[in-house]
Design a protein around this motif. Sequence first.
Motif, PDB file in Angstrom:
ATOM      1  N   LEU A  20       0.836  -1.196   0.000  1.00 15.66           N
ATOM      2  CA  LEU A  20       0.000   0.000   0.000  1.00 15.66           C
ATOM      3  C   LEU A  20       0.864   1.236   0.000  1.00 15.66           C
ATOM      4  O   LEU A  20       1.758   1.362   0.795  1.00 15.66           O
ATOM      5  N   TRP A  22       0.845   5.537   0.077  1.00 17.30           N
ATOM      6  CA  TRP A  22      -0.005   6.692   0.369  1.00 17.30           C
ATOM      7  C   TRP A  22      -0.474   7.303  -0.935  1.00 17.30           C
ATOM      8  O   TRP A  22       0.292   7.533  -1.847  1.00 17.30           O
ATOM      9  N   PHE A  23      -1.761   7.574  -1.036  1.00 14.13           N
ATOM     10  CA  PHE A  23      -2.438   7.920  -2.257  1.00 14.13           C
ATOM     11  C   PHE A  23      -2.388   9.423  -2.460  1.00 14.13           C
ATOM     12  O   PHE A  23      -2.959  10.180  -1.689  1.00 14.13           O
ATOM     13  N   HIS A  74       0.758  -0.520  -8.084  1.00 14.70           N
ATOM     14  CA  HIS A  74       0.564   0.740  -7.359  1.00 14.70           C
ATOM     15  C   HIS A  74       1.831   1.123  -6.610  1.00 14.70           C
ATOM     16  O   HIS A  74       2.253   2.287  -6.612  1.00 14.70           O
ATOM     17  N   ARG A 277      -8.137  -2.167  -5.273  1.00 13.21           N
ATOM     18  CA  ARG A 277      -6.702  -1.913  -5.476  1.00 13.21           C
ATOM     19  C   ARG A 277      -6.449  -1.407  -6.893  1.00 13.21           C
ATOM     20  O   ARG A 277      -5.614  -0.535  -7.118  1.00 13.21           O
ATOM     21  N   ALA A 280      -7.301   2.288  -7.065  1.00 16.56           N
ATOM     22  CA  ALA A 280      -6.254   3.128  -6.489  1.00 16.56           C
ATOM     23  C   ALA A 280      -5.082   3.271  -7.458  1.00 16.56           C
ATOM     24  O   ALA A 280      -4.528   4.359  -7.618  1.00 16.56           O
ATOM     25  N   VAL A 350     -10.954   6.201  -1.828  1.00 14.63           N
ATOM     26  CA  VAL A 350      -9.651   5.553  -1.779  1.00 14.63           C
ATOM     27  C   VAL A 350      -8.804   6.140  -0.658  1.00 14.63           C
ATOM     28  O   VAL A 350      -8.041   5.415   0.000  1.00 14.63           O
ATOM     29  N   ARG A 353      -9.959   4.421   2.343  1.00 15.61           N
ATOM     30  CA  ARG A 353      -9.464   3.044   2.342  1.00 15.61           C
ATOM     31  C   ARG A 353      -7.995   3.003   2.753  1.00 15.61           C
ATOM     32  O   ARG A 353      -7.570   2.135   3.523  1.00 15.61           O
ATOM     33  N   THR A 354      -7.219   3.943   2.245  1.00 17.17           N
ATOM     34  CA  THR A 354      -5.805   4.014   2.586  1.00 17.17           C
ATOM     35  C   THR A 354      -5.611   4.149   4.095  1.00 17.17           C
ATOM     36  O   THR A 354      -4.802   3.448   4.693  1.00 17.17           O
ATOM     37  N   ALA A 358      -3.918   1.359   6.567  1.00 21.83           N
ATOM     38  CA  ALA A 358      -2.725   1.746   7.322  1.00 21.83           C
ATOM     39  C   ALA A 358      -2.909   1.473   8.811  1.00 21.83           C
ATOM     40  O   ALA A 358      -1.988   0.996   9.492  1.00 21.83           O
ATOM     41  N   PRO A 394       5.907   1.229   2.188  1.00 23.25           N
ATOM     42  CA  PRO A 394       4.511   1.378   2.601  1.00 23.25           C
ATOM     43  C   PRO A 394       4.032   0.189   3.408  1.00 23.25           C
ATOM     44  O   PRO A 394       4.590  -0.892   3.324  1.00 23.25           O
ATOM     45  N   LEU A 397      -0.979  -3.924   1.621  1.00 21.67           N
ATOM     46  CA  LEU A 397      -2.431  -3.900   1.362  1.00 21.67           C
ATOM     47  C   LEU A 397      -3.102  -5.122   1.945  1.00 21.67           C
ATOM     48  O   LEU A 397      -2.570  -6.202   1.844  1.00 21.67           O
TER      49      LEU A 397
END
Length: 397
Positions: A20, A22-23, A74, A277, A280, A350, A353-354, A358, A394, A397
């Motif tokens: 994952l 950070w978006f 991602h 996913r 994202a 998203v 969701r992030t 986390a 990260p 996920l």
Amino acid sequence: MRTKTALRLGLPLFVLTGALIWFLPVLRETSGTPAPQPTAATAQRMEVVFVLDTTGSMGGLIAAAKEKIFAIAHAMTQANPAPEIAIGLVAYRDRGDDYVTRITDLSTDIDTVYSTLLDFHAAGGGDAPESVNAALYDAVHAISWSEDPSAYRVIFLVGDSPPHMDYDNEPQYPETARLAADRGIVINAILCGDNAQTESRWREIADLAQGRYFTVGQQGDAIAIDTPYDRRIAELSAELDDTRLYYGTPDVLVEANRKVAAADKLNREASAASRARRAAFNLTTSGAKSHYGDGELVKDVADGSVSLADIAEPELPEVMRPMDAGDRAAYLKSQTEQRARLSRELRELVAKRTAFVAARAKNHKGIEASLDHRIFDAVREQAGAKGFRYTDAPPAL
């Protein structure tokens, strides 16, 4: 005789697991696609080929790969500079099985690669050695690797059984691994389980091809966290897919139809979490290039690449051909507004969701030893030698 089926999918020119990130997407409000970034006209490439043992003992790992392919993509997008990502697959079994190798060439169309992965199932095998030599040979020789010296080119070999070293007239892995290294292709060897004979071979392969060796459990040790936002994100993502309008010559439209069919397939067959996913990934700069591809009308009109009035009627999207000029403009405007609305809602969900993932990831003590984290570590280190820079690793996920 060894058989080999080559599947060349996607636009001209993992998958296992991911992490994952950070978006931080930057999207056009007018079109819902990322704004141009102040970087070179041609993005630096990352080319990743996963060489997967698909014999009967690998069912858990293959299932994990289907869940995590967009997560690893991602993760890779978060490099600075933002890369163009191409992914390929080499599935292998052994002589006497349904196939020895099946090849999916490198493609920037990750949806099409994923639709192929959905068809992978664990079967065959039975004896310990498998056709690893054939798989590595095909990964190096039958894949359309670029010749760009700035590209990060990498193979992830994933399996639990050693190679057959007793097949006549077959190139052996030491020769193939050395050739890969000479061409600047790194090979990372991932052992599933604890087969000691496989370990010694995998270590040698990684050493010869300047890669890493590491081991994971038989199921892959992938960490996948489902969230209460996944289903809605998946629904919105499918609606966003429907805003794509492709134009161009018949050959361009054939490729576009394949791309759309791949998205339809994954929207039918993939889990809600996997589709979340994917959403994202698609909202990143690199992911949007994969999602929309070439000849997408909404994007191209928004960024000034083409004018609707300049497109000949036979090259318009089929739905627009019967319309008059005014109706075409109105339809394009409605699709543009729909895309912007969906993109805004997706960005909000998203982001939630992030944050959810986390927070949950903090409770997973095995993250640093998971396949997710190990693959990201290898990519971060090796791509760094090509000038890519990542921040902190990260949560998975």
